[in-house]
Design an enzyme around this catalytic site. Structure first.
Site, PDB file in Angstrom:
ATOM      1  N   LYS A 173      21.563   5.377  -3.398  1.00 52.05           N
ATOM      2  CA  LYS A 173      22.144   4.034  -4.487  1.00 52.05           C
ATOM      3  C   LYS A 173      22.574   4.628  -5.503  1.00 52.05           C
ATOM      4  O   LYS A 173      23.487   4.491  -5.565  1.00 52.05           O
ATOM      5  CB  LYS A 173      21.510   2.256  -4.051  1.00 52.05           C
ATOM      6  CG  LYS A 173      20.999   1.836  -3.262  1.00 52.05           C
ATOM      7  CD  LYS A 173      20.389   0.384  -3.681  1.00 52.05           C
ATOM      8  CE  LYS A 173      19.423   0.285  -2.466  1.00 52.05           C
ATOM      9  NZ  LYS A 173      20.017  -0.046  -0.878  1.00 52.05           N
ATOM     10  N   HIS A 179      13.978   5.016   9.518  1.00 57.73           N
ATOM     11  CA  HIS A 179      14.400   4.966   7.758  1.00 57.73           C
ATOM     12  C   HIS A 179      13.221   6.077   7.204  1.00 57.73           C
ATOM     13  O   HIS A 179      12.317   5.770   7.074  1.00 57.73           O
ATOM     14  CB  HIS A 179      13.969   3.846   7.255  1.00 57.73           C
ATOM     15  CG  HIS A 179      14.403   3.691   5.693  1.00 57.73           C
ATOM     16  ND1 HIS A 179      15.530   3.523   4.807  1.00 57.73           N
ATOM     17  CD2 HIS A 179      13.814   3.689   4.545  1.00 57.73           C
ATOM     18  CE1 HIS A 179      16.282   3.791   3.836  1.00 57.73           C
ATOM     19  NE2 HIS A 179      14.759   3.975   3.801  1.00 57.73           N
ATOM     20  N   SER A 188      17.521   6.532   0.749  1.00 57.23           N
ATOM     21  CA  SER A 188      17.277   4.912   0.354  1.00 57.23           C
ATOM     22  C   SER A 188      17.433   4.083  -0.712  1.00 57.23           C
ATOM     23  O   SER A 188      19.412   4.740  -1.268  1.00 57.23           O
ATOM     24  CB  SER A 188      15.821   5.038   0.332  1.00 57.23           C
ATOM     25  OG  SER A 188      15.371   2.942   0.655  1.00 57.23           O
ATOM     26  N   TRP A 219      17.444  -2.497   8.866  1.00 59.20           N
ATOM     27  CA  TRP A 219      17.582  -3.077   7.113  1.00 59.20           C
ATOM     28  C   TRP A 219      18.928  -2.437   6.465  1.00 59.20           C
ATOM     29  O   TRP A 219      19.187  -2.944   5.690  1.00 59.20           O
ATOM     30  CB  TRP A 219      16.229  -2.771   6.772  1.00 59.20           C
ATOM     31  CG  TRP A 219      15.700  -2.919   5.439  1.00 59.20           C
ATOM     32  CD1 TRP A 219      16.044  -2.214   4.321  1.00 59.20           C
ATOM     33  CD2 TRP A 219      15.619  -4.832   4.763  1.00 59.20           C
ATOM     34  NE1 TRP A 219      15.290  -3.609   3.331  1.00 59.20           N
ATOM     35  CE2 TRP A 219      15.274  -4.537   3.641  1.00 59.20           C
ATOM     36  CE3 TRP A 219      15.693  -5.862   6.202  1.00 59.20           C
ATOM     37  CZ2 TRP A 219      14.749  -5.670   3.095  1.00 59.20           C
ATOM     38  CZ3 TRP A 219      15.193  -6.803   5.390  1.00 59.20           C
ATOM     39  CH2 TRP A 219      14.540  -7.554   4.090  1.00 59.20           C
TER      40      TRP A 219
END
Length: 414
Positions: free
Chosen positions: A256, A395, A252, A343
């Site tokens: 990044k 997720h 998640s 998402w």
């Protein structure tokens, strides 16, 4: 029986597009066109000329600049812990900023108990504190703030309780990883920057305000990535770890961070970005799922101030996710998605990997992934130096994900 969906529709006030028919045509910026307007035609030229340009753009427009030259030191914190049944050894280390003698975080190193030589490792931050990774050992409760999660042992004020011990063991399946001959190195991301707007005063960033001749524009994601790089600095002095075979690993928002850590630090042998979405591996210009506007509205601390200029303006970003992934070339990269995690935009995550693959082709390492007109099917991993899978579910990080990551690490890192 009605199927239970784990699809997330974003924070209150979000209205994400989850309809592929509403994705407008877009044109990606050219990976090989230099600022001077020249097309690079060799990997050496791309690496020496174009790559530094792209890195600089990310510092200016997305992540911000960080004190990468800052020196750290570390020391053991308490005795070694051993679980003979699982053949796992655990050691905590305190990480200090040298010129301040300031404690930054504690990182935990789990290694195979009976390993006869240094082993490769997965290095990544954790969300709830080191104690959340396992209940096999007695580890200190984190004292850093995280978003309250009573069901996971984080109380209403945002602090860990004993109920948080081992609650994220499924995200860090030590038994599975250790049995495959790998180590795990982790630290609590909130030690470096608590994940909330206005969290800077509680972060490590003020330590650098007066200790440097320059100011830094780093956001929270860059701060977490900086932590990964500084822990990496320490691993060369930990005999149990093969510092030449360390894989930056994140899920998640921390996916990044691991992409940015790997982009800045070529010592990472590989990168695994799990469901990293916008600002990670997903193409921003698709305007699908999480968007720049969502991050700026709800999580403005993640990126630098320049990132705000791309709200509802993604088509004018000077880069896109294929640029970020390209900075990892020619190393091994794994991008992972989940079917219900719209998402994070699975199609956009795969598109980012495909776009970046042109740099690996220039290197001569693999065929161009642009031959993939469709995504791999759910549960059918693409196993190459640029690997990808999409699994069922939402997720999270699951045993299925880790099985693929371990196979990938066996094949391309070990």
């Amino acid at each position: 029986m009605k199927k239970t969906s784990s699809i997330f529709y974003g924070p209150e006030g979000s209205s994400p597009n989850y309809d592929e028919e509403k994705v407008a045509p877009y044109e990606l910026p050219d990976l090989f066109l230099t600022i001077a307007g020249k097309q690079v035609s060799s990997f050496d030229e791309w690496f020496s000329v174009r790559r530094p340009e792209i890195l600089s753009v990310y510092e200016k427009s997305i992540f911000g600049t960080s004190p990468l030259q800052a020196r750290v030191s570390f020391r053991k914190s308490g005795p070694e812990r051993v679980d003979a049944t699982k053949s796992i050894r655990a050691q905590l280390y305190d990480l200090y900023l040298d010129n301040k003698n300031a404690l930054l975080t504690q990182f935990i190193v789990f290694t195979p108990l009976n390993a006869k030589e240094a082993v490769p490792a997965f290095l990544g931050p954790n969300v709830l504190g080191n104690q959340s990774l396992t209940d096999l050992f007695s580890l200190p409760l984190s004292i850093s703030w995280v978003y309250p999660r009573p069901a996971l042992g984080i109380d209403a004020t945002g602090y860990a309780t004993v109920e948080s011990v081992g609650v994220h063991s499924s995200r860090w399946p030590l038994d599975m990883i250790i049995k495959r001959g790998f180590a795990v190195v982790s630290f609590h991301y909130s030690d470096l920057f608590p994940d909330k707007p206005g969290g800077r005063p509680e972060s490590i960033q003020p330590l650098f305000d007066v200790s440097s001749n320059r100011s830094y524009s780093w956001g929270a994601v860059a701060t977490w990535a900086w932590g990964m790089i500084k822990v990496m600095d320490c691993l060369k002095d930990i005999d149990a770890i093969d510092e030449q075979k360390v894989i930056a690993t994140g899920h998640s928002r921390l996916g990044k961070a691991c992409l940015w850590a790997g982009a800045q630090d070529k010592r990472f042998a590989g990168v695994i970005a799990n469901e990293s979405g916008e600002g990670g591996s997903a193409i921003s210009r698709r305007k699908f799922g999480e968007r720049v506007s969502d991050i700026v509205r709800h999580l403005p601390h993640w990126f630098n101030d320049e990132y705000r200029s791309f709200v509802d303006n993604e088509e004018n970003m000077p880069v896109d996710s294929h640029f970020l992934i390209s900075l990892l070339a020619p190393r091994a990269v794994y991008v992972a998605s989940a079917e219900d995690d719209l998402w994070s935009d699975p199609k956009g995550e795969f598109a980012g990997l495909v776009g970046a693959s042109k740099v690996w082709k220039l290197y001569g390492n693999i065929a161009d992934l642009s031959s993939y007109k469709e995504m791999p099917l759910t549960g059918k991993p693409l196993s190459e130096i640029l690997s990808y899978h999409i699994r069922s579910g939402g997720h999270d990080i699951t045993a299925y994900d880790w099985k693929q990551f371990l196979d990938f690490a066996d094949k391309f890192i070990k």
